[in-house]
Design a protein around this motif. Structure first.
Motif, short mmCIF file in Angstrom:
data_model
loop_
_atom_site.label_atom_id
_atom_site.label_comp_id
_atom_site.label_asym_id
_atom_site.label_seq_id
_atom_site.Cartn_x
_atom_site.Cartn_y
_atom_site.Cartn_z
N UNK A 154 0.80 -1.20 -0.12
CA UNK A 154 -0.06 -0.12 -0.04
C UNK A 154 0.97 1.23 0.09
N UNK A 155 1.91 1.29 0.67
CA UNK A 155 2.70 2.25 1.00
C UNK A 155 3.44 2.71 -0.55
N UNK A 156 4.06 1.65 -1.14
CA UNK A 156 4.52 1.69 -2.42
C UNK A 156 3.59 2.37 -3.57
N UNK A 157 2.54 1.74 -3.40
CA UNK A 157 1.46 1.96 -4.63
C UNK A 157 1.01 3.60 -4.37
N UNK A 158 0.74 3.95 -3.16
CA UNK A 158 0.46 5.45 -2.98
C UNK A 158 1.58 6.28 -3.33
N UNK A 159 2.78 5.79 -2.87
CA UNK A 159 3.51 6.74 -3.41
C UNK A 159 3.93 6.88 -5.15
N UNK A 160 3.57 5.77 -5.77
CA UNK A 160 3.52 5.71 -7.08
C UNK A 160 2.35 6.57 -7.58
N UNK A 161 1.30 6.65 -7.07
CA UNK A 161 0.03 7.28 -7.43
C UNK A 161 0.20 8.59 -7.22
N UNK A 162 1.05 9.27 -6.32
CA UNK A 162 1.19 10.33 -5.84
C UNK A 162 2.58 11.03 -6.47
N UNK A 221 3.84 -0.52 -10.43
CA UNK A 221 3.69 0.52 -11.23
C UNK A 221 3.28 0.18 -12.73
N UNK A 222 3.53 -0.86 -13.02
CA UNK A 222 2.87 -1.41 -14.56
C UNK A 222 1.37 -1.76 -14.43
N UNK A 223 0.98 -2.25 -13.36
CA UNK A 223 -0.16 -2.56 -13.18
C UNK A 223 -1.18 -1.00 -12.97
N UNK A 224 -0.61 -0.20 -12.42
CA UNK A 224 -1.13 1.41 -12.29
C UNK A 224 -1.06 2.13 -13.56
N UNK A 225 -0.10 1.85 -14.35
CA UNK A 225 0.18 2.40 -15.54
C UNK A 225 1.10 3.72 -15.37
N UNK A 226 1.88 3.71 -14.38
CA UNK A 226 2.79 4.77 -14.12
C UNK A 226 4.24 4.38 -13.74
N UNK A 227 5.03 5.07 -13.91
CA UNK A 227 6.61 4.74 -13.51
C UNK A 227 7.03 5.39 -12.25
N UNK A 228 7.48 4.26 -11.41
CA UNK A 228 7.92 4.58 -10.12
C UNK A 228 9.14 5.50 -10.13
N UNK A 229 9.17 6.51 -9.19
CA UNK A 229 10.26 7.10 -8.84
C UNK A 229 11.22 6.59 -7.62
N UNK A 230 12.30 5.95 -8.24
CA UNK A 230 13.07 5.40 -7.20
C UNK A 230 14.24 6.29 -7.04
N UNK A 231 14.90 6.25 -5.64
CA UNK A 231 15.69 7.09 -5.01
C UNK A 231 16.47 6.12 -4.18
N UNK A 285 5.69 10.24 -5.89
CA UNK A 285 6.43 10.42 -4.64
C UNK A 285 7.81 9.60 -4.67
N UNK A 286 8.89 9.88 -4.41
CA UNK A 286 10.13 9.14 -4.54
C UNK A 286 9.92 7.58 -3.63
N UNK A 287 10.41 6.64 -4.11
CA UNK A 287 10.36 5.45 -3.12
C UNK A 287 11.95 5.27 -3.00
N UNK A 288 12.20 5.30 -1.50
CA UNK A 288 13.46 5.25 -1.18
C UNK A 288 13.90 3.66 -1.09
N UNK A 289 15.06 3.24 -1.96
CA UNK A 289 14.98 1.57 -1.92
C UNK A 289 16.49 1.42 -1.12
N UNK A 290 16.86 2.24 -0.05
CA UNK A 290 17.93 2.21 0.60
C UNK A 290 17.89 1.11 1.26
N UNK A 291 16.57 0.84 2.07
CA UNK A 291 16.32 -0.58 2.85
C UNK A 291 15.40 -1.35 1.56
#
Length: 345
Positions: A215-223, A278-288, A225-231
């Protein structure tokens, strides 16, 4: 209808359907609870996971007394439980005299605790996560106690391995997770003192349509917002599977109490999850950020040996979550903060 892989819906249309799904028992749960005597009491029942866990217990054993205990600051939770035949008791678990007045149920699921906002009042965090468990353990020495804990009690482990198993000694960063070690130690101490059977239920992370890592990842993609992949790696489990395993632990208690890891059996890359969502939502995630070589990960081989694999797999959770978020369905507004590495929540 029993919960099986063949009875899972393609979509979850609304909260009522979600609650129904989360409260649908499997035959394995019914069988394990049938072998136990006495009532089931759930302490801290009004949190994210408590109501549907109580509902699941009642659905699995309709003739058994199921008791939900909480402060019930939200009256809707109390009404929800009572509508499903669950007895409710309002109680502040910081009040020792109120605890002593509770029914002496032979089966206890302890879910009380404090995480979100833990850094805001650390003394309250320690009181809820260590002092209250000591009060409960002393008040119910003859009960089976399955106490919710967290995989965050472990140190970080390499993402290339299987995760931390129960033999790894707790050594976490941050006072929240340290207070959770305190919770475990209190139950362990009094379990040894009174020969109280139990399990320390080290859960990470539960997934519901309204919250969780996906849910957290999907909401960031919809909004956007960057997704931090450090962890950058996680494991997680469908909330209904986690609740079922918690209840089934009542039939698999040890004396003295011992830990059991509960999560999904797969170690998953956040970057890959974001791409699939992101593929299911038709959006490209922003990865940081850049993936670090360690993360909070658990090895669930013990739970799998006792309970089998979870009924709901990762692909199903992704499909349900993206459908839910795409329709702007309700959110609890409680991020898991899975990306936090310093233990500060």
């Amino acid at each position: 209808m029993l919960l099986t892989r063949d009875t899972l819906p393609d979509t979850i249309p609304d909260i009522a359907a979600l609650d129904d799904l989360l409260c649908r028992p499997s035959q394995a749960l019914i069988d394990d609870l049938a072998g136990l005597d006495g009532d089931i009491m759930i302490l801290g029942v009004a949190g994210k996971m408590g109501p549907t866990l109580a509902g699941l217990a009642k659905a699995a054993q309709p003739d058994r007394r199921v008791i939900g205990v909480a402060r019930f600051s939200d009256p809707e939770a109390k009404a929800w439980l009572e509508a499903r035949g669950i007895e409710t008791i309002s109680c502040d678990l910081l009040d020792e005299e109120a605890i002593k007045a509770l029914p002496k149920s032979p089966n206890i699921i302890f879910m009380a605790g404090r995480k979100f906002g833990a850094e805001g009042d650390l003394s309250l965090t320690w009181a809820m996560n260590a002092h209250v468990p000591a009060l409960i353990a002393q008040a119910f020495p003859e009960s089976r106690i399955v106490a919710f804990s967290t995989g965050c009690v472990y140190p970080f482990v390499p993402v290339t391995g299987k995760g931390a198993d129960e033999s790894v000694q707790p050594d976490p960063p941050g006072e929240y997770a340290q207070s959770c070690v305190g919770r475990e130690r209190m139950f362990e101490y009094f379990s040894r003192k009174f020969d109280t059977p139990g399990r320390l239920f080290r859960l990470n992370y539960a997934i519901d349509m309204r919250y969780g890592v996906l849910h957290d990842i999907a909401m960031k993609i919809m909004q956007d917002k960057p997704i931090d992949v450090s962890l950058g790696h996680v494991n997680f489990i469908w909330q209904g599977d986690a609740a079922a395993q918690a209840l089934r632990c009542l039939a698999h208690c040890d004396t003295p109490t011992t830990p059991i890891n509960v999560s999904g059996h797969e170690i998953l890359a956040v970057r890959d999850l974001a791409a699939k969502i992101g593929a299911r939502l038709g959006r490209s995630p922003i990865i940081t950020g850049t993936e670090q070589p360690t993360a909070w990960l658990t090895d669930v081989s013990l739970a799998t040996s006792l309970f089998g694999l979870p009924i709901v797999d990762v692909d199903q959770m992704i499909a349900w979550t993206t459908d839910w978020v795409a329709r702007s369905m309700p959110s609890l507004g409680k991020p898991t903060k899975y990306e936090v590495r310093d233990g500060r929540y």
